[in-house]
Design a protein around this motif. Structure first.
Motif, mmCIF file in Angstrom:
data_model
loop_
_atom_site.group_PDB
_atom_site.id
_atom_site.type_symbol
_atom_site.label_atom_id
_atom_site.label_comp_id
_atom_site.label_asym_id
_atom_site.label_seq_id
_atom_site.Cartn_x
_atom_site.Cartn_y
_atom_site.Cartn_z
ATOM 1 N N LEU A 65 8.325 38.579 27.587
ATOM 2 C CA LEU A 65 9.001 39.956 27.020
ATOM 3 C C LEU A 65 8.868 39.709 25.180
ATOM 4 C CD1 LEU A 65 9.316 42.108 26.692
ATOM 5 C CD2 LEU A 65 11.684 42.076 27.263
ATOM 6 N N LEU A 66 9.632 38.509 24.503
ATOM 7 C CA LEU A 66 9.595 38.637 22.875
ATOM 8 C C LEU A 66 8.930 37.977 22.568
ATOM 9 C CD1 LEU A 66 13.741 38.570 23.032
ATOM 10 C CD2 LEU A 66 12.417 40.191 22.948
ATOM 11 N N VAL A 67 7.998 37.381 23.681
ATOM 12 C CA VAL A 67 7.358 36.149 22.872
ATOM 13 C C VAL A 67 5.912 36.970 22.919
ATOM 14 C CG1 VAL A 67 5.930 33.961 22.754
ATOM 15 C CG2 VAL A 67 8.285 34.316 22.757
ATOM 16 N N ALA A 106 7.406 35.137 9.919
ATOM 17 C CA ALA A 106 8.370 36.031 9.537
ATOM 18 C C ALA A 106 8.434 36.340 10.784
ATOM 19 C CB ALA A 106 7.735 37.427 8.852
ATOM 20 N N ALA A 107 7.707 36.261 11.516
ATOM 21 C CA ALA A 107 8.164 36.763 13.320
ATOM 22 C C ALA A 107 9.154 35.221 13.994
ATOM 23 C CB ALA A 107 6.681 36.993 13.910
ATOM 24 N N GLY A 108 8.899 34.918 14.074
ATOM 25 C CA GLY A 108 9.947 33.580 14.314
ATOM 26 C C GLY A 108 11.096 33.249 13.775
ATOM 27 N N ILE A 109 11.364 33.862 12.252
ATOM 28 C CA ILE A 109 13.049 34.106 11.759
ATOM 29 C C ILE A 109 13.206 35.194 12.066
ATOM 30 C CG2 ILE A 109 14.134 34.219 9.755
ATOM 31 C CD1 ILE A 109 11.776 33.035 8.143
ATOM 32 N N ILE A 110 12.580 36.273 12.965
ATOM 33 C CA ILE A 110 13.077 37.788 13.075
ATOM 34 C C ILE A 110 13.439 37.490 14.618
ATOM 35 C CG2 ILE A 110 12.652 39.672 13.954
ATOM 36 C CD1 ILE A 110 11.078 40.301 11.983
ATOM 37 N N GLY A 115 16.420 36.605 18.962
ATOM 38 C CA GLY A 115 17.077 36.086 20.647
ATOM 39 C C GLY A 115 18.623 35.670 21.088
ATOM 40 N N VAL A 116 18.893 34.993 20.013
ATOM 41 C CA VAL A 116 20.203 35.030 19.607
ATOM 42 C C VAL A 116 21.733 35.225 20.075
ATOM 43 C CG1 VAL A 116 21.763 33.316 19.071
ATOM 44 C CG2 VAL A 116 19.666 32.210 18.181
ATOM 45 N N LEU A 117 21.018 36.210 19.106
ATOM 46 C CA LEU A 117 22.439 37.731 19.542
ATOM 47 C C LEU A 117 22.113 38.851 20.890
ATOM 48 C CD1 LEU A 117 21.889 39.422 16.152
ATOM 49 C CD2 LEU A 117 23.860 37.656 16.505
ATOM 50 N N LEU A 140 18.868 30.259 27.718
ATOM 51 C CA LEU A 140 18.012 31.381 26.664
ATOM 52 C C LEU A 140 18.437 31.571 24.700
ATOM 53 C CD1 LEU A 140 16.036 33.690 27.030
ATOM 54 C CD2 LEU A 140 17.630 35.318 27.666
ATOM 55 N N ARG A 141 19.722 30.966 24.854
ATOM 56 C CA ARG A 141 20.143 30.677 23.505
ATOM 57 C C ARG A 141 19.420 29.797 22.817
ATOM 58 N NH1 ARG A 141 25.838 33.630 23.459
ATOM 59 N NH2 ARG A 141 25.499 35.704 22.197
ATOM 60 N N ILE A 142 19.802 28.348 23.258
ATOM 61 C CA ILE A 142 19.110 27.171 23.077
ATOM 62 C C ILE A 142 17.045 27.759 22.989
ATOM 63 C CG2 ILE A 142 18.805 25.005 23.207
ATOM 64 C CD1 ILE A 142 21.459 24.799 24.689
ATOM 65 N N TYR A 143 16.761 28.243 23.107
ATOM 66 C CA TYR A 143 15.298 28.324 23.711
ATOM 67 C C TYR A 143 14.780 28.826 22.303
ATOM 68 C CZ TYR A 143 10.493 29.325 24.684
ATOM 69 O OH TYR A 143 9.086 29.424 24.792
#
Length: 447
Positions: A65-67, A106-110, A115-117, A140-143
């Motif tokens: 979904l996010l990727v 930029a998208a990767g940082i966001i 994803g982690v939060l 999921l958080r590690i990914y």
């Protein structure tokens, strides 16, 4: 200069050979990319257990979904890059490449932060059972800690494919996939790190592929060379990339959202059903690789030939590519029907898990032909620079129609097979719609 530009062009030569030579590295590259999750599932299913396998499976729709929104934008970038490459417009080619990489960073940082939060909240929202929640959140958080590498690699390999290089992304994936296998076995089997070991193995492997891709783009002498200090947003190129890529990003995001809803319906049948469907989903990922590879090849082929104004060659490539994709898919569907139990047993020896996996296989595999047709026409139309029509078709069929089917039929029949039927029904609908648009629409005149 002339010889260097012509090296990756698909605007002349025998069409079926060009599509095949371009698609095979794509196919093998996608094969190794699928090995990331497949090896994770094999190791988890055999060395940790069904609940951990369910945790990995439940995380996949969230990741997609996010990727997927970013991946849609990268489609727009690839179309633009292939156009400028085919037209031999080196200045705009360079600006497009550096803007694309700036966007991916930029998208990767966001996405790392998001994803982690939000991992626990998202997994709760899709109804992940409590007995797999802890492992699902951890994995999921590690990914997402490594999502920047995923985006940079995919954008970098997209740039290479747009200029006709589908071989080097393959080589990098081979290296990272072998690394992933070794680290999976080391972290899980030897060091007993559990599902965290699987996550870290994937993160490290994806980072390696991203680094190798960037090194090639920086070291190359070709016109698509990347200079680190030039990685920034060029306003006109960014607008162009978003204009073409946003419809695909919206489409991917909405369709992935619908798959999250589908996953929540699967979750309702328990962790064993989740594990079985998760196992077959990995097989499904391999089965549709030719579909995805031919679709990407047709997008690049169409983009380059539209840029060179070779319109009749676009039609010839469409016919050839669709035939190759459909023929390959039929063979794969037959093999799955014949050897499904043996393939599923690679992931687990739990017969209940295998039962659910086979149930899913028997419904999906015979209908892959419609998926092949749908993706082929979608790739052609996107390559022509029209991304809104595939977006409308996919959202209408793969989201609205699929959700309508599930929400009306599941409460009546209470059978997980009804959930599975949502895929073939919507594949057929999108294939028919895109075929009619290809034949009757004015997609070529618009360009």
């Amino acid at each position: 200069m002339e010889q260097r530009v012509k090296s990756g062009l698909m605007t002349e030569g025998t069409i079926w050979k060009q599509l095949l030579l371009f698609s095979v590295p794509l196919l093998l590259g996608n094969l190794f990319q699928q090995m990331y999750n497949a090896v994770d599932s094999i190791v988890v299913g055999n060395y940790i257990g069904p609940q951990a396998l369910a945790a990995v499976g439940s995380s996949a729709p969230v990741i997609n979904l996010l990727v997927s929104i970013f991946m849609g934008i990268s489609v727009g970038a690839g179309v633009i890059i292939s156009r400028y490459f085919g037209a031999r417009n080196i200045e705009n080619l360079q600006d497009s490449i550096h803007t694309s990489l700036a966007f991916s960073i930029a998208a990767g940082i966001i996405m790392t932060i998001v994803g982690v939060l939000l991992s626990p909240l998202i997994l709760q929202w899709i109804g992940t059972p409590q007995d797999v929640m802890g492992n699902s959140v951890l994995y999921l958080r590690i990914y997402f800690c490594g999502i920047l590498s995923v985006l940079v690699y995919n954008m970098g390999s997209g740039i290479l494919r747009a200029v006709g290089d589908s071989k080097n992304p393959l080589y990098f994936l081979i290296v990272s996939s072998i690394t992933n296998i070794i680290l999976d076995l080391l972290f899980v089997v030897v060091l007993k790190m559990g599902i965290a070991g699987v996550g870290w193995a994937t993160l490290i492997s994806q980072t390696i592929s991203a680094i190798l891709t960037l090194i090639l783009l920086i070291k190359t002498k070709q016109e698509y060379k990347v200079t680190l200090k030039k990685i920034r947003f060029h306003k006109e190129r960014l607008i162009e990339i978003i204009r073409l890529g946003l419809p695909s990003g919206i489409q991917n995001g909405v369709v992935s959202f619908s798959n999250v809803i589908v996953q929540s319906n699967i979750n309702a049948f328990g962790s064993v059903a989740m594990a079985g469907c998760g196992a077959y989903t990995k097989i499904d990922g391999f089965a549709i690789l030719p579909v995805m590879s031919f679709s990407m090849a047709l997008t690049t082929f169409t983009g380059q030939n539209m840029g060179a104004n070779k319109l009749e060659r676009v039609h010839q490539g469409a016919k050839t590519g669709i035939f190759m994709s459909v023929a390959t898919t039929v063979v794969i569907s037959i093999l799955l029907e014949l050897f499904g139990p043996q393939v599923l047993s690679i992931f687990t020896d739990n017969q209940q898990v295998i039962h659910y996996g086979l149930y899913m296989l028997h419904i999906l595999a015979p209908c892959y032909i419609f998926l092949a047709i749908s993706h082929a026409f979608s790739g052609i139309i996107r390559g022509a620079g029209i991304t809104t029509i595939p977006m409308i078709v996919m959202i209408s069929c793969w989201c609205v129609l699929r959700m309508a089917w599930i929400l009306t039929s599941v409460p009546i029949f209470h059978d997980i097979g009804v959930v599975f039927m949502g895929w073939p029904i919507t594949w057929f609908a999108s294939a028919l719609w895109l075929f009619l648009y290809y034949k009757k629409g004015n997609w070529m005149k618009q360009n």
